[in-house]
Scaffold this motif. Structure first.
Motif, PDB file in Angstrom:
ATOM      1  N   SER A 292       0.821  -3.468  10.808  1.00 23.19           N
ATOM      2  CA  SER A 292       1.829  -3.085   9.863  1.00 23.19           C
ATOM      3  C   SER A 292      -0.008  -2.572   9.000  1.00 23.19           C
ATOM      4  N   THR A 293       1.369  -1.961   7.382  1.00 21.07           N
ATOM      5  CA  THR A 293      -0.002  -1.456   6.327  1.00 21.07           C
ATOM      6  C   THR A 293       0.176  -2.145   5.228  1.00 21.07           C
ATOM      7  N   VAL A 294      -0.653  -2.618   4.677  1.00 21.46           N
ATOM      8  CA  VAL A 294      -0.412  -3.631   3.172  1.00 21.46           C
ATOM      9  C   VAL A 294      -1.458  -3.410   2.023  1.00 21.46           C
ATOM     10  N   ASP A 295      -1.122  -2.881   1.356  1.00 22.25           N
ATOM     11  CA  ASP A 295      -1.588  -1.828   0.231  1.00 22.25           C
ATOM     12  C   ASP A 295      -1.613  -2.881  -0.746  1.00 22.25           C
ATOM     13  N   LEU A 296      -2.626  -3.473  -1.326  1.00 21.91           N
ATOM     14  CA  LEU A 296      -2.573  -4.449  -2.685  1.00 21.91           C
ATOM     15  C   LEU A 296      -3.530  -3.521  -4.164  1.00 21.91           C
ATOM     16  N   SER A 297      -3.791  -2.653  -3.332  1.00 26.46           N
ATOM     17  CA  SER A 297      -5.036  -2.520  -4.079  1.00 26.46           C
ATOM     18  C   SER A 297      -5.091  -2.144  -6.042  1.00 26.46           C
ATOM     19  N   HIS A 298      -6.274  -1.834  -6.107  1.00 23.75           N
ATOM     20  CA  HIS A 298      -5.916  -2.026  -7.906  1.00 23.75           C
ATOM     21  C   HIS A 298      -5.250  -2.914  -8.575  1.00 23.75           C
ATOM     22  N   ASN A 299      -4.598  -4.642  -8.152  1.00 21.73           N
ATOM     23  CA  ASN A 299      -4.089  -4.932  -8.720  1.00 21.73           C
ATOM     24  C   ASN A 299      -5.193  -5.769  -9.404  1.00 21.73           C
ATOM     25  N   ALA A 300      -4.500  -6.833 -10.296  1.00 24.29           N
ATOM     26  CA  ALA A 300      -5.536  -7.779 -11.300  1.00 24.29           C
ATOM     27  C   ALA A 300      -4.997  -9.477  -9.782  1.00 24.29           C
ATOM     28  N   LEU A 301      -4.677  -9.215  -8.817  1.00 27.86           N
ATOM     29  CA  LEU A 301      -4.912 -10.339  -7.514  1.00 27.86           C
ATOM     30  C   LEU A 301      -6.247 -10.865  -7.956  1.00 27.86           C
ATOM     31  N   ALA A 310      -4.556 -10.883   8.920  1.00 29.62           N
ATOM     32  CA  ALA A 310      -5.423 -10.809  10.303  1.00 29.62           C
ATOM     33  C   ALA A 310      -4.788  -9.943  10.957  1.00 29.62           C
ATOM     34  N   PRO A 311      -3.047  -9.793  11.299  1.00 29.38           N
ATOM     35  CA  PRO A 311      -2.680  -8.767  12.588  1.00 29.38           C
ATOM     36  C   PRO A 311      -2.509  -6.973  11.698  1.00 29.38           C
ATOM     37  N   ALA A 312      -2.312  -6.862  10.290  1.00 29.08           N
ATOM     38  CA  ALA A 312      -2.097  -5.825  10.292  1.00 29.08           C
ATOM     39  C   ALA A 312      -3.288  -5.178  10.888  1.00 29.08           C
ATOM     40  N   GLY A 313      -2.626  -3.795  10.562  1.00 27.69           N
ATOM     41  CA  GLY A 313      -3.959  -2.252  11.245  1.00 27.69           C
ATOM     42  C   GLY A 313      -4.501  -1.853   9.865  1.00 27.69           C
ATOM     43  N   ALA A 314      -3.993  -2.170   8.325  1.00 29.25           N
ATOM     44  CA  ALA A 314      -4.747  -1.205   7.896  1.00 29.25           C
ATOM     45  C   ALA A 314      -4.040  -2.541   7.150  1.00 29.25           C
ATOM     46  N   VAL A 315      -6.213  -2.537   5.507  1.00 26.85           N
ATOM     47  CA  VAL A 315      -5.991  -3.261   4.251  1.00 26.85           C
ATOM     48  C   VAL A 315      -6.502  -2.772   3.563  1.00 26.85           C
ATOM     49  N   TYR A 316      -5.679  -2.476   2.285  1.00 26.44           N
ATOM     50  CA  TYR A 316      -6.707  -2.808   1.163  1.00 26.44           C
ATOM     51  C   TYR A 316      -6.406  -3.722   0.231  1.00 26.44           C
ATOM     52  N   LEU A 317      -7.517  -3.720  -0.739  1.00 28.47           N
ATOM     53  CA  LEU A 317      -7.126  -5.099  -1.299  1.00 28.47           C
ATOM     54  C   LEU A 317      -8.849  -4.450  -2.559  1.00 28.47           C
ATOM     55  N   LEU A 342      -9.963  -1.593   6.664  1.00 27.08           N
ATOM     56  CA  LEU A 342     -10.019  -2.597   5.813  1.00 27.08           C
ATOM     57  C   LEU A 342     -10.923  -2.424   4.733  1.00 27.08           C
ATOM     58  N   PHE A 343     -10.248  -1.748   3.407  1.00 33.95           N
ATOM     59  CA  PHE A 343     -11.229  -1.888   2.454  1.00 33.95           C
ATOM     60  C   PHE A 343     -11.250  -3.210   1.232  1.00 33.95           C
ATOM     61  N   LEU A 344     -12.015  -3.623   0.923  1.00 30.25           N
ATOM     62  CA  LEU A 344     -12.263  -5.080  -0.041  1.00 30.25           C
ATOM     63  C   LEU A 344     -13.264  -4.762  -1.611  1.00 30.25           C
ATOM     64  N   GLN A 345     -13.697  -3.272  -1.487  1.00 31.04           N
ATOM     65  CA  GLN A 345     -14.906  -3.306  -2.430  1.00 31.04           C
ATOM     66  C   GLN A 345     -14.204  -3.575  -3.730  1.00 31.04           C
ATOM     67  N   ASP A 346     -14.649  -3.435  -5.053  1.00 34.23           N
ATOM     68  CA  ASP A 346     -14.437  -4.110  -6.123  1.00 34.23           C
ATOM     69  C   ASP A 346     -13.007  -5.272  -5.998  1.00 34.23           C
ATOM     70  N   ASN A 347     -14.663  -6.253  -6.031  1.00 33.07           N
ATOM     71  CA  ASN A 347     -13.876  -7.317  -5.871  1.00 33.07           C
ATOM     72  C   ASN A 347     -14.645  -8.476  -5.890  1.00 33.07           C
ATOM     73  N   PHE A 348     -14.910  -9.818  -6.379  1.00 36.06           N
ATOM     74  CA  PHE A 348     -15.819 -10.502  -5.720  1.00 36.06           C
ATOM     75  C   PHE A 348     -16.341 -11.529  -5.131  1.00 36.06           C
TER      76      PHE A 348
END
Length: 400
Positions: A292-301, A310-317, A342-348
């Protein structure tokens, strides 16, 4: 003898003429006179764009029920009118939408128009035809308000990619048999009607100017897109009641609050919540479907990245406030190529844990509280910088 021969030929000639007249009359008689005249008006109102030959078969000396795009019932009424060549990439039609003529096709059950440059408005005289079940006019230049009345027989309505404005008529979302409603890429405004009783399976309202909150929606929904509007508020209570969802796109709105954990356990192959104001920790109620594709990017999570992704095919965080270490399950999925993005940039984040990745995978983890490995920098967007690390002051003085 010559006179006698001419006398014998005359009855034969008259017989041939009689057969011709009867044949011509029979061809015209196959279609109800009202529908026959309505099709003539349609033909005068519309024309082929350059490269299209849709109307080449519309020769009114022949049977109109044999025209391209026309189907008739046994009693000579037009029941299907598909205007334009439906093949992908084929030129469409131009002209003014012939509302008055179409309204006279009282037995019409299916009306479609291929993408083109047809202008004009849409009236209840057409949308409320009693037998109309299928209405698809996507990709033209139709404008104005949507009609207030629609046929109770409608199952599918697609008015996308036009220039309709004003409100969504409440009556449209109360049709007892409506399963598919696509109004995307218009200029519709105001709120989504509060009462949605249609047994919708597919609802697409993206790229309009809708505002306000999301009303309760039918649990029959499989496909829901509200992206690219001005919608706001919390949606947790609404989403929890949609267990059949396989496609959800709420991106580019002003939604807030927590993301309900239940949505991650749905059979959802595409989850798009980017560019909103969702906050809090992610607490998935189950693992996402494989690929699956999970795109949660550009929020305040915030909080930790959940291993249930982990099972996803594309993850944008990217563009959130995630902290801690990336779960080993996710790192292994990226290293093994099972997770292609797997996009993890701009987090902590304080631990990335992703080493070498195959060329088929794209991993980015810059601008966190630890320097990303060189192997996961190449896929980072150029405008976001490469290989950068947050200043220690933004990470509570930690060095990663």
């Amino acid at each position: 003898m010559a006179v006698a021969a001419r006398a014998m030929r005359r009855p034969r000639l008259l017989l041939v003429l009689a057969v011709f007249v009867l044949a011509a009359t029979a061809a015209e008689a196959t279609l109800h006179p009202v529908d026959y005249l309505a099709l003539q008006v349609v033909r005068r109102a519309l024309s082929d764009l350059p490269g299209s030959r849709f109307f080449a078969s519309w020769d009114f000396t022949a049977d109109p029920c044999a025209f391209a795009g026309v189907s008739c019932s046994g009693d000579g009424r037009v029941v299907t009118l598909a205007l334009g060549d439906p093949r992908a990439g084929a030129p469409g039609l131009a002209g003014a939408f012939p509302t008055a003529a179409l309204a006279k096709l009282s037995a019409l059950s299916s009306l479609s128009l291929v993408p083109g440059r047809v202008t004009g408005g849409l009236s209840s005289a057409v949308t409320a035809l009693p037998s109309l079940r299928f209405l698809a006019l996507s990709g033209n230049l139709l404008s104005g308000d949507l009609p207030a009345a629609f046929s109770p027989a409608l199952r599918t309505v697609d008015l996308s990619k036009n220039a309709f404005s004003g409100r969504i008529p409440p009556s449209l979302l109360q049709l007892r048999g409506l399963r598919t409603l696509v109004l995307s890429h218009n200029s519709l405004s105001s709120e989504i009607p509060r009462s949605v009783s249609s047994p919708l399976v597919h609802l697409d309202l993206r790229s309009n100017r809708l505002s306000g909150g999301v009303p309760p929606l039918p649990g029959t929904l499989v496909h829901l897109s509200l992206a690219g509007n001005r919608l706001s508020g919390r949606v947790g209570a609404v989403l929890r009641r949609l267990p059949r969802l396989s496609f959800l796109d709420l991106g580019r709105n002003w939604f807030s609050g927590e993301v309900p954990g239940e949505v991650f356990s749905f059979r959802i192959g595409y989850l798009q919540l980017r560019k909103n104001a969702f906050s809090g920790e992610l607490r998935p109620a189950g693992r996402v479907p494989p690929g699956s594709t999970v795109d949660l990017s550009h929020n305040a999570l915030s909080g930790r990245v959940p291993p249930e992704l982990a099972p996803a095919g594309a993850v944008y965080l990217n563009g959130n406030k995630f902290a801690g270490e990336v779960p080993r399950e996710i790192a292994a999925a990226a290293e093994g190529g099972r997770m292609r993005v797997l996009f993890l940039q701009d987090n902590f984040l304080t631990g990335i844990g992703v080493g070498g990745v195959p060329t088929s995978a794209a991993v980015c983890a810059h601008w966190n509280c630890v320097a990303p490995p060189a192997a996961v920098v190449a896929a980072c967007p150029a405008k976001g910088g490469r290989g950068r690390r947050r200043p220690p002051a933004q990470c509570g003085g930690r060095n990663g």
